[in-house]
Each structure stands twice: as structure tokens, then as C-alpha cells.
Design an enzyme around this catalytic site. Structure first.
Site, PDB file in Angstrom:
ATOM      1  N   GLU A   1      54.040  42.783  42.369  1.00 52.62           N
ATOM      2  CA  GLU A   1      53.904  41.828  41.264  1.00 52.62           C
ATOM      3  C   GLU A   1      54.177  40.392  41.687  1.00 52.62           C
ATOM      4  O   GLU A   1      53.480  39.471  41.272  1.00 52.62           O
ATOM      5  CB  GLU A   1      54.843  42.203  40.107  1.00 52.62           C
TER       6      GLU A   1
ATOM      7  N   HIS B   1      60.740  50.959  30.430  1.00 57.35           N
ATOM      8  CA  HIS B   1      59.318  50.805  30.080  1.00 57.35           C
ATOM      9  C   HIS B   1      59.145  50.507  28.593  1.00 57.35           C
ATOM     10  O   HIS B   1      58.093  50.793  28.023  1.00 57.35           O
ATOM     11  CB  HIS B   1      58.538  52.086  30.424  1.00 57.35           C
TER      12      HIS B   1
END
Lengths: 309, 343
Positions: A43, A112
Site C-alpha cells: 500500500e 477489517h
């Protein structure tokens, strides 16, 4: 992507796979390998590379699979994308969209499920949007891509399965514009994303008791459409803010603070903020359901704010 | 001279790149004189900055690259208009080598509205995008992804542009190093990672922050060709950089050039520097890139002291002018503090 060759899509599994939530399905087939780029799991680098490409004439749309992973992508977002236009004296713009999945309710557990949008909204230089319906998702993503600066586009996971009317021709919803989803007279309720649906359920439940809620969907977290909220509060004189993000230094607290500062005299009672507890999002269905504010809690808050007037 | 694990001890030029037959015209006297002038400009600029900071006339703190001038100047020999450079916290030399205006840079360092970033950036946040200089950067390791993105833009335009990422030995330990080498290799990005290995990650010597001597060894793990060059020799740097950039221009992908170099000053201006000895610094001064080029020009090319003296005097006047310009500039208008926050 059809009208602007500068728009490219990159991220993990965004290519033939179509994105883990299916958001980029069909794009690779249609626009090809050069405009829809699968990235390695890295990322920091692919968000950073998107910033670089944006500085060099492209309009990248990056998928950051879960907002919880932003720790890795936060440096290029906060230190490059958000600051480049300012710290280089206006020489360069960073027309970047970072799409990311937020929110709880899918039993996805602590890493998450977090909302995160307050974190993005806190950073000067970033705009943060959070659609609540398919119609808004299209109108806001069009605006986000055409915006000259970096926009974090928060997609609530619990809304991916929603269906709704989406016109085929391109249209835009202005970033920074909220809307009144349901008109009412007694209490202004501000609620985004998944919380909007729950607020609407609460409004229906309260209707029978003769309590009328005016529901505002902010659509953009920053810049916030404060004038629409203040107009509504001037009418109802009561405010309930429902926020799925944590309260401390959070979006909901910001709305309460803004209204209290700007329209203290209009309020007949102290505003009420409905949020989850200050904890990570738990996994167990029992715990996660307890964590998320439900329509009952929202209805109760509305009653409370009226009773304490 | 320097051997073992406490210094570079390496003047080896190892080229395992494709296309290394490309030769720099770096032995031509005009080219060498140009290198000399560029290196002197960086040296004088940074000495002036140091003086101004220590005298309390310039705000903030900054990182000087005095001693490392051969690297940006050598790399600049490989660059063409339209190329991109992403720099780091020790980036004045990179900016100057890219042709950024010393006056505007100095004004920025003095926090003036006429500065390269309008006084909003300072030492670690100055860019001149019109010249492809994407900015100095205060975040270690940030230059690599940015350069990858610039290179991606070049790739998608099917251009022959190249992007350079400057980074230090310290940055070769951060995650973006691995991620960016992998991404660049995977996508065949036209990017050259230039490692300025000055032996210290801030105040920690290389042997105390990584197990390898040659950072270039790490490139192979990602499928990148690499070179190790004497970073105190501007011609060696130029030759390697031209080969690397040429490779990218031919769409053969990225590469890494490790330049063994040394900074004479501390990590930042005024740093106590307790981590190394004065004797060590003196050893490296013997390899000074400016002095060694000067000797080469005089002994090997018949250039006179007078010619070199004129270059130095010209640059001195240029830098003195830049300092005067920067010091006398107007500060930014406080009423414009919010300008450039959003597009």
C-alpha cells in the site's frame, strides 16, 4: 474512464478479479492492462506511486481494500497527497481518489471493520466523502475523480449489496453538499452511510408516536455542509447525531461541536451523540450488534432530546 | 584507503546492467568543467546556508550534502528535459543539479514569499515541477514510490522520460525500498533508484543498521540490475547514471545505482556528531569530489587554475546574490495562510 484517458485504476486485485468487493468488475476487460493495474500488496508504494502519477498528469483511482489497512498507505496520503499543493506553493495538484471500504456489520472483526473517516477528515488537504446509496456512489465518485485534489472515497461494506436506481448517463453530486433525506419538524438527525438507514427506520417507528425526525445525510464528511445542518436545527431546535465512528475526536463530535458553537441559541436542549463504545469493532455477532448503534438507540435518543428540552 | 567494515573501501565499479556500452562523454573537458561548476554551486550554496543558520539568520533546520556533490551532478548528466526527480531530506544538491533557481531556493530557506514554495515548504519541501523536480521530502523512503508514479506516467504516455529517486543508505532499510523495487521491476518502470550511501543513517553507521556492504546487492532480489560506483567521482556516477537511464529509455526497465559517498557535515546543521571521529572525516576529505576533479582538470586536461578560479568566482557571486535576494525578500502574507490547501 470513458471520457478521460488520464483516469487509471490501481490496487490489489482490481484487475481481472474485479476487486474483492466487485467494485472494479469489468474494468480490466474494458479498459485494459494499462489503465487497470493490479498491484503487489504494498500500500505505501502503490498509494505513493499514485500520488506521483497524479503529480505527473494522471488521475489515479486507487483501491485501498480496507480502510483499516491505511496505516500502510497513510504516509503518501497525509505527507504527499494532502500537502503537495500547499507545501510546494500551489505549483502542483494531486488529483487522486483513494477508494476504501469502511465500517462494521459483516462480522469482519477488529482489523477489517473500522470507520476511519474521521481520521481522513482531520487532515488538511484531504476531502472525505461517504455515500449512503448507489445513486450517491456514482454521483460522488464522478465528482471525486474530477476534483483537482486528493479525495478519500469511503464505501461502507454493509451497503455494497444495496440496490437502488442509478441513471445511466453521467451525473455528479457536489462534494460538500449534504441532503435532507426525510423532512421533519421535531428533531434533526444527522447520519451517514449505514447509520442513515437505521435513522430512517427510527423515524418510521417514531412517526406513530407523533414524533417527526428530519434526517440529514452528510454525504461528504469534509468539507461538511454545515449550513444545511444549521438550517435544519434552526427549524427543529433539537439535534441527534448518529455516527458509526468512535466519538472521541470523531466526525459526530465535530457535528455536535459545530452546531453548539454556531447555533447554541437555537437549541432547545443539549444535542445527543449516538456512537459505538470506544473500543475496536468486536467479532462475535452478539458483541458487534451491541457495538453498532441500532434504530432503537436512535429513536431513544430522539425521545430523550425532546424530553430534556 | 578505507577498508574493512568501518568505511566504504570500495571504488569498484560493477556493472551488471544491460547496455553498459553507452559511454558518458564525461571525459570531455567541457563536460568536466560543467560538472565542476555544478558541484561548486552546490558546495557554495550549502556553505552559505550553513553560515546563515549558524548565525541565526535563517529559520529552521536542514540537512547538508557537502561532500556528496558528485552524485546529483553526475546523475544530472543522464537527464533530459521532461525527466523527473524525486528527492529526499538532503535535497538541495538534487534541486540545484536539476536546474532549480538558487535565488528562489534561498528565498524559500529564508521563508520568503518569493521562495520556490512560496515560503510554505522550507528545506525539505521545495519543488520546481516545471523542471521535473518533484520535491525534496521530509519522509525517509518517500522518494521511491513517488518516482515510481512519475515513471508510471512516462510509461503510460509511451515517452522516453525517466524518473530518478534519490535515497540514502538509511532509506534502503524502509519498506518502500522493497516495495518500490518490486513494483518497478514488475511493471518495467523507467525509474533509476540512486542510493547515496554516505555510510550513516542519520547518526547510525552502516554496519550498525544493515548487514550488507553493498546495498546494490539487494536489487538482484527484485530482479533489478545494479551498479556500485565511487560516488566521489562525478564521471563514474555520470557513466553509471547514463547507462541506467538509457536502459529505462529503451523500455528495459528500472535499475539501481549505489554511489559510495560521504557527507562532511553532521546529519543536520549543528549536530554534535558524536558517532564518528574527525580523523574519519578528514580521510574522506582526501577523496573530495571537487578537489579530485580539479586535480584531474589541471593535470589531465591542461585547464589552468585561473579558469577554475573564474568559475569559482562566478558561482560565488551567484550564491552571494542568492543569499542577498533571499534574506531581503518579503515574508508571505499571513492573510494567505489558507491558500493552496485545496485546489
Amino acid at each position: 474512464m470513458e471520457t478521460d484517458d488520464r483516469v487509471i485504476v490501481l490496487g490489489e486485485d482490481v484487475g481481472p478479479y474485479g476487486g474483492v468487493f466487485g467494485a472494479t468488475r469489468g474494468l480490466h476487460e474494458r479498459f485494459g492492462e494499462r489503465r487497470v493495474l493490479d498491484t503487489p500488496i504494498s500500500e505505501t508504494t502503490f498509494v505513493g506511486a499514485a500520488v506521483g502519477a497524479a503529480m505527473c498528469g494522471f488521475r489515479p483511482v486507487v483501491e485501498l481494500m480496507f480502510a483499516d489497512f491505511v496505516g500502510f498507505g497513510f504516509n503518501p496520503l497525509v505527507n504527499q497527497a494532502a500537502k503537495a499543493h500547499y507545501m510546494f506553493g500551489g505549483q502542483v495538484t494531486v488529483p487522486l481518489v483513494v477508494r476504501t471500504a469502511i465500517g462494521a456489520g459483516l462480522r469482519a472483526g477488529p482489523q477489517h471493520s473500522q470507520m476511519m473517516y474521521s481520521l481522513f477528515a482531520h487532515v488538511p488537504g484531504l476531502k472525505t466523502v461517504a455515500p449512503a446509496t448507489p445513486y450517491e456512489a456514482k454521483g460522488l465518485i464522478m465528482s471525486a475523480i474530477e476534483d483537482g485534489g486528493p479525495v478519500v472515497f469511503c464505501e461502507h461494506k454493509a451497503l455494497y449489496a444495496d440496490r437502488g436506481d442509478v441513471p445511466e448517463p453521467p451525473y455528479k453530486i457536489q462534494i460538500g453538499s449534504a441532503n435532507v433525506v426525510r423532512e421533519g419538524t421535531d428533531v434533526t438527525v444527522v447520519a451517514a452511510c449505514q447509520m442513515l438507514k437505521r435513522a430512517l427506520t427510527a423515524a418510521e417507528a417514531l412517526e406513530a408516536s407523533g414524533i417527526s425526525l428530519e434526517i440529514i445525510n452528510p454525504r461528504t464528511i469534509f468539507p461538511l455542509d454545515t449550513s444545511l445542518i444549521l438550517e435544519s436545527v434552526a427549524k427543529t431546535r433539537h439535534l441527534v447525531v448518529v455516527d458509526e465512528d468512535n466519538a472521541f475526536c470523531g466526525f459526530g463530535s465535530e457535528v455536535v461541536s459545530t452546531v453548539t458553537r454556531e447555533a447554541f441559541g437555537a437549541l432547545a436542549a443539549g444535542p445527543v451523540l449516538v456512537t459505538p463504545p470506544h473500543t475496536p469493532v468486536p467479532f462475535s455477532p452478539v458483541l458487534e450488534d451491541t457495538y453498532l448503534p441500532g434504530s432503537d438507540a436512535i429513536a431513544q435518543a430522539a425521545r430523550h432530546v425532546l424530553e430534556s428540552a | 584507503m578505507m577498508t574493512g567494515k568501518t568505511g566504504h573501501g570500495v571504488t569498484l565499479v560493477r556493472m551488471d546492467m544491460v547496455g553498459t556500452s553507452v559511454q558518458a562523454d564525461s571525459d570531455q573537458v567541457e563536460t568536466l568543467l560543467g560538472f565542476y561548476k555544478s558541484m561548486v554551486r552546490i558546495r557554495f550554496f550549502e556553505e552559505a546556508v550553513e553560515t546563515a543558520i549558524l548565525a541565526g539568520r535563517m529559520p529552521g533546520f536542514c540537512h547538508l550534502s557537502i561532500g556528496q556533490e558528485a552524485v546529483p551532478v553526475g546523475v544530472s548528466a543522464a537527464l533530459r528535459p521532461g525527466d523527473y526527480v524525486a528527492s529526499n531530506h538532503r535535497g538541495h544538491g538534487h534541486a540545484l543539479a536539476m536546474g532549480c533557481d538558487p535565488k528562489a531556493m534561498m528565498a524559500e530557506l529564508f521563508g520568503r514569499s518569493a521562495g520556490l514554495s512560496g515560503g510554505r515548504g522550507g528545506s525539505m519541501h521545495m519543488a520546481d515541477v516545471s523542471k521535473g523536480f518533484l520535491g525534496t521530502d521530509g519522509i525517509v523512503g518517500a522518494s521511491l514510490p513517488l518516482a515510481c508514479g512519475a515513471a508510471l506516467s512516462a510509461l503510460l504516455r509511451d515517452s522516453e522520460q525517466v524518473a530518478i529517486a534519490f535515497l540514502g543508505d538509511g532509506a534502503s532499510d524502509i519498506g518502500t525500498f522493497s516495495e518500490s523495487l518490486n513494483l518497478a521491476s514488475l511493471w518495467l518502470l523507467p525509474v533509476v533508484f540512486v542510493v547515496e550511501n554516505n555510510l550513516y543513517s542519520e547518526g547510525t553507521s552502516q554496519v550498525r543498521h544493515q548487514r550488507v556492504d553493498d546495498i546494490a546487492e539487494r536489487a538482484a532480489g527484485y530482479g533489478l540490475p545494479s551498479a556500485v560506483v565511487d560516488g566521489m567521482d562525478v564521471s563514474a556516477v555520470a557513466t553509471a547514471a547514463i547507462s541506467a537511464a538509457d536502459r529505462s529509455r529503451k523500455h528495459l526497465g528500472p535499475s539501481l545505482v549505489e554511489c559510495k559517498t560521504y557527507r562532511y557535515r553532521g546529519h543536520y546543521v549543528g549536530e554534535p556528531e558524536g558517532y564518528r571521529t574527525a580523523a574519519e572525516v578528514e580521510q574522506y576529505r582526501e577523496l573530495d569530489p571537487l578537489q579530485s576533479l580539479k586535480r584531474r582538470l589541471i593535470a589531465g586536461h591542461g585547464v589552468t587554475e585561473q579558469v577554475l578560479g573564474t568559475i569559482e568566482a562566478d558561482v560565488r557571486a551567484e550564491i552571494d546574490g542568492a543569499v542577498a535576494y533571499g534574506a531581503a525578500g518579503m515574508p508571505p502574507d499571513p492573510g494567505e495562510i489558507e491558500r493552496f490547501t485545496y485546489v
